[in-house]
Structures are given as C-alpha cells and as structure tokens.
Motif scaffolding. Structure first.
Motif, PDB file in Angstrom:
ATOM      1  N   LYS A 277     -11.527   1.121  -0.066  1.00 39.95           N
ATOM      2  CA  LYS A 277     -10.629   1.305   1.064  1.00 39.95           C
ATOM      3  C   LYS A 277      -9.689   2.484   0.776  1.00 39.95           C
TER       4      LYS A 277
ATOM      5  N   HIS B 270      -7.532   0.238  -3.728  1.00 36.76           N
ATOM      6  CA  HIS B 270      -8.833  -0.397  -3.542  1.00 36.76           C
ATOM      7  C   HIS B 270      -9.878   0.697  -3.357  1.00 36.76           C
TER       8      HIS B 270
ATOM      9  N   SER C  94       0.834  -1.209   0.000  1.00 36.30           N
ATOM     10  CA  SER C  94       0.000   0.000   0.000  1.00 36.30           C
ATOM     11  C   SER C  94       0.867   1.258   0.000  1.00 36.30           C
TER      12      SER C  94
END
Length: 159
Positions: free
Chosen positions: A41, A38, A9
């Motif tokens: 998210k 995502h 990430s």
C-alpha cells in the motif's frame, strides 16, 4: 508520565497531527511517532519523506520526538520502543467508536499498554489527510490544513 506511541500513516501530516503532538509533548516524558509502512500500500510520500516533514514541522517546538516506521501490530511496536501508552487523536463520534474498538483489541493483546485519547482542537476537527490529499491533487490551497513544509511538499508533488 511515561512514553507514548502515536501511530498513523501521516500521509501527509496535518495540523491536527501537529496539534496532538505538541500537546502530547507536554503530557508525556517521551513521544514516538510511528509511521505505518505497508509495502503493498504505497503512500503519496515515502517513509523518509514523511519522517522528514514531521521533523521539519516540529522544528523549534523544543520537544524531543522520535520518528520511526512500523509494519506490524502497533502494540508490538509499542513494546519494542518501551512505550506504555498508545496515543490517539479523536475528531468526532465516528473516530471515538472506531478508536474504542481498537483500544479494546489492543488492551486484549497487551494489557500493560494503555490507550489515551486526546480530542482534536476545534480548528483541526474537520481536517483529514485524505481530504488534504484530494484538495492538493486538484490544485487547491491546503496551507490552512497542514504545516508549511507539508504544504510546500504537496505543491511540489502535484505540480
């Protein structure tokens, strides 16, 4: 030694990530940083911000590291970019156990793509992006844990 994909990430990039990237650029012909995105998210930083911070942190390193986004399976992303190695950093035994499971599953999905683990250097072992975000959110100084451009961006984000 081929092309490696380093996925994560990177929200935010830490000195641990930077250490792995610097070492990987000496070991592999090419390194691709794949930032997981995502839609359900959202991160602290957008993909564009994370990519820019990674590029800024690597300035002057003399390494040609490509930065991309991905939202599916990491092995599919590796195939798409022509990587034959998945690169993973390990801080401790907990990371090792989790990463071994992931390596096994990825090997089942894509046997032609190997996983290579690089142990974290001693100074970066305790650093996690989660802890960095928490410290920064509470007004703490994270400059010892992240590259300078990231420390500045975090300070701005939480000002």
């Amino acid at each position: 030694m081929g092309k490696a994909l380093y996925a994560g990430s990177f929200d935010p990039m830490t000195n641990g990530h930077l250490d792995i990237l610097k070492r990987a650029s000496r070991l592999f012909d090419e390194v691709v940083v794949a930032i997981g995105v995502h839609p359900a998210k959202p991160g602290l930083f957008s993909f564009e911000e994370r990519a820019a911070l990674i590029r800024e942190a690597l300035k002057g390193e003399g390494s040609a590291i490509e930065v991309i986004s991905f939202s599916g399976l990491v092995v599919e992303t590796a195939r798409e970019v022509g990587a034959d190695i998945l690169l993973r950093g390990l801080r401790d035994a907990t990371d090792f156990d989790y990463e071994m499971q992931m390596a096994g599953m990825n090997a089942s999905l894509a046997p032609q793509i190997d996983t290579v683990f690089l142990p974290a250097s001693a100074p970066s072992r305790p650093i996690t992006a989660t802890l960095v975000r928490q410290i920064a959110a509470m007004g703490g100084d994270v400059s010892a844990f992240v590259p300078a451009p990231v420390a500045i961006a975090l300070k701005r984000k939480f000002a």
